[in-house]
Design a protein around this motif. Structure first.
Motif, PDB file in Angstrom:
ATOM      1  N   SER A   4       0.841  -1.194   0.000  1.00  0.00           N
ATOM      2  CA  SER A   4       0.000   0.000   0.000  1.00  0.00           C
ATOM      3  C   SER A   4       0.879   1.248   0.000  1.00  0.00           C
ATOM      4  O   SER A   4       1.833   1.350   0.777  1.00  0.00           O
ATOM      5  CB  SER A   4      -0.899   0.005   1.235  1.00  0.00           C
ATOM      6  OG  SER A   4      -1.517   1.254   1.390  1.00  0.00           O
ATOM      7  N   SER A   5       0.539   2.183  -0.862  1.00  0.00           N
ATOM      8  CA  SER A   5       1.341   3.413  -0.963  1.00  0.00           C
ATOM      9  C   SER A   5       1.367   4.179   0.355  1.00  0.00           C
ATOM     10  O   SER A   5       2.316   4.913   0.633  1.00  0.00           O
ATOM     11  CB  SER A   5       0.819   4.309  -2.085  1.00  0.00           C
ATOM     12  OG  SER A   5      -0.492   4.738  -1.808  1.00  0.00           O
ATOM     13  N   SER A   6       0.345   3.993   1.196  1.00  0.00           N
ATOM     14  CA  SER A   6       0.301   4.715   2.471  1.00  0.00           C
ATOM     15  C   SER A   6       1.432   4.310   3.410  1.00  0.00           C
ATOM     16  O   SER A   6       1.751   5.028   4.344  1.00  0.00           O
ATOM     17  CB  SER A   6      -1.046   4.497   3.164  1.00  0.00           C
ATOM     18  OG  SER A   6      -1.193   3.143   3.530  1.00  0.00           O
ATOM     19  N   PRO A  29       6.539  10.498  -7.938  1.00  0.00           N
ATOM     20  CA  PRO A  29       5.227   9.897  -8.208  1.00  0.00           C
ATOM     21  C   PRO A  29       4.345   9.949  -6.959  1.00  0.00           C
ATOM     22  O   PRO A  29       4.243   8.984  -6.208  1.00  0.00           O
ATOM     23  CB  PRO A  29       5.581   8.459  -8.607  1.00  0.00           C
ATOM     24  CG  PRO A  29       6.845   8.175  -7.858  1.00  0.00           C
ATOM     25  CD  PRO A  29       7.577   9.491  -7.776  1.00  0.00           C
ATOM     26  N   ARG A  30       3.712  11.086  -6.727  1.00  0.00           N
ATOM     27  CA  ARG A  30       2.950  11.304  -5.492  1.00  0.00           C
ATOM     28  C   ARG A  30       1.876  10.241  -5.250  1.00  0.00           C
ATOM     29  O   ARG A  30       1.565   9.929  -4.110  1.00  0.00           O
ATOM     30  CB  ARG A  30       2.309  12.696  -5.492  1.00  0.00           C
ATOM     31  CG  ARG A  30       3.281  13.865  -5.397  1.00  0.00           C
ATOM     32  CD  ARG A  30       4.114  13.872  -4.130  1.00  0.00           C
ATOM     33  NE  ARG A  30       3.366  13.888  -2.906  1.00  0.00           N
ATOM     34  CZ  ARG A  30       3.046  14.935  -2.192  1.00  0.00           C
ATOM     35  NH1 ARG A  30       3.390  16.117  -2.592  1.00  0.00           N
ATOM     36  NH2 ARG A  30       2.371  14.808  -1.062  1.00  0.00           N
ATOM     37  N   ASN A  31       1.294   9.702  -6.293  1.00  0.00           N
ATOM     38  CA  ASN A  31       0.260   8.678  -6.123  1.00  0.00           C
ATOM     39  C   ASN A  31       0.832   7.324  -5.705  1.00  0.00           C
ATOM     40  O   ASN A  31       0.086   6.420  -5.362  1.00  0.00           O
ATOM     41  CB  ASN A  31      -0.567   8.527  -7.403  1.00  0.00           C
ATOM     42  CG  ASN A  31       0.285   8.095  -8.578  1.00  0.00           C
ATOM     43  OD1 ASN A  31       1.441   8.485  -8.713  1.00  0.00           O
ATOM     44  ND2 ASN A  31      -0.287   7.297  -9.452  1.00  0.00           N
ATOM     45  N   GLU A  32       2.147   7.198  -5.698  1.00  0.00           N
ATOM     46  CA  GLU A  32       2.794   5.940  -5.328  1.00  0.00           C
ATOM     47  C   GLU A  32       3.349   5.956  -3.904  1.00  0.00           C
ATOM     48  O   GLU A  32       3.922   4.964  -3.466  1.00  0.00           O
ATOM     49  CB  GLU A  32       3.942   5.630  -6.302  1.00  0.00           C
ATOM     50  CG  GLU A  32       3.492   5.391  -7.727  1.00  0.00           C
ATOM     51  CD  GLU A  32       2.738   4.077  -7.889  1.00  0.00           C
ATOM     52  OE1 GLU A  32       3.048   3.118  -7.170  1.00  0.00           O
ATOM     53  OE2 GLU A  32       1.821   4.030  -8.731  1.00  0.00           O
ATOM     54  N   GLY A  34       2.908   7.483   0.394  1.00  0.00           N
ATOM     55  CA  GLY A  34       1.978   7.981   1.400  1.00  0.00           C
ATOM     56  C   GLY A  34       2.374   9.333   1.959  1.00  0.00           C
ATOM     57  O   GLY A  34       1.546  10.232   2.087  1.00  0.00           O
ATOM     58  N   ASP A  53       3.960  16.924   2.272  1.00  0.00           N
ATOM     59  CA  ASP A  53       3.118  16.741   3.455  1.00  0.00           C
ATOM     60  C   ASP A  53       3.756  17.380   4.680  1.00  0.00           C
ATOM     61  O   ASP A  53       3.061  17.920   5.540  1.00  0.00           O
ATOM     62  CB  ASP A  53       2.899  15.238   3.710  1.00  0.00           C
ATOM     63  CG  ASP A  53       2.229  14.566   2.529  1.00  0.00           C
ATOM     64  OD1 ASP A  53       1.116  14.994   2.158  1.00  0.00           O
ATOM     65  OD2 ASP A  53       2.823  13.632   1.957  1.00  0.00           O
ATOM     66  N   SER A  95       8.070   5.494 -12.262  1.00  0.00           N
ATOM     67  CA  SER A  95       7.135   5.813 -11.177  1.00  0.00           C
ATOM     68  C   SER A  95       6.905   4.636 -10.229  1.00  0.00           C
ATOM     69  O   SER A  95       6.442   4.826  -9.115  1.00  0.00           O
ATOM     70  CB  SER A  95       5.800   6.290 -11.745  1.00  0.00           C
ATOM     71  OG  SER A  95       5.168   5.243 -12.458  1.00  0.00           O
ATOM     72  N   LYS A  96       7.259   3.441 -10.634  1.00  0.00           N
ATOM     73  CA  LYS A  96       7.089   2.247  -9.798  1.00  0.00           C
ATOM     74  C   LYS A  96       8.383   1.870  -9.056  1.00  0.00           C
ATOM     75  O   LYS A  96       8.485   0.789  -8.493  1.00  0.00           O
ATOM     76  CB  LYS A  96       6.632   1.061 -10.648  1.00  0.00           C
ATOM     77  CG  LYS A  96       5.247   1.231 -11.233  1.00  0.00           C
ATOM     78  CD  LYS A  96       4.210   1.090 -10.172  1.00  0.00           C
ATOM     79  CE  LYS A  96       2.815   1.063 -10.768  1.00  0.00           C
ATOM     80  NZ  LYS A  96       1.793   1.030  -9.739  1.00  0.00           N
TER      81      LYS A  96
END
Length: 124
Positions: A4-6, A29-32, A34, A53, A95-96
């Motif tokens: 989970s990216s979080s 890659p902000r969506n990857e 948390g 953040d 991004s991965k």
């Protein structure tokens, strides 16, 4: 299995390189991930609170070790399980990349039967 990216925390250390910093930020890659934390280490402030953040603006230069310790503590305190530190001259091409490092780390640590899942330095 994808983590989970979080659970993924990325810390960026920057010092007197605003142009490089902008390029690094464009590739994160902000969506990857948390949590994104940044330390601007020194009096040249070009990082804004909206960039991440958590942002630390060191009024005077503390140096690489102290600044990285700030990032590590922040990411751990935020509950991240996988920690990556990058500097302001590292551009992410895939991004991965964080998921790939985690997968490889888990494959390797399972071979060693070690509970370690901390990746402290990202080298591309």
């Amino acid at each position: 299995m994808e983590v989970s990216s979080s659970k993924i925390g990325v810390g960026i250390l920057t010092y007197k390189r605003p142009d490089y910093f902008k390029q690094v930020m464009a590739k994160i890659p902000r969506n990857e991930i948390g949590i994104l934390a940044i330390v601007n280490d020194g009096e040249d402030v070009y990082v804004s609170e909206q960039d991440a953040d958590v942002v630390f603006l060191n009024k005077k230069q503390l140096g690489v070790s102290a600044s990285k310790n700030i990032l590590l503590k922040c990411l751990i305190d935020k509950g991240c399980e996988y920690l990556f530190l990058i500097e302001d001259d590292i551009l992410i091409k895939d991004s991965k990349v964080f998921q790939k490092y985690i997968k490889r780390s888990e494959e390797h640590t399972s071979e060693l039967q070690s509970p370690c899942n901390l990746v402290c330095r990202l080298l591309l």
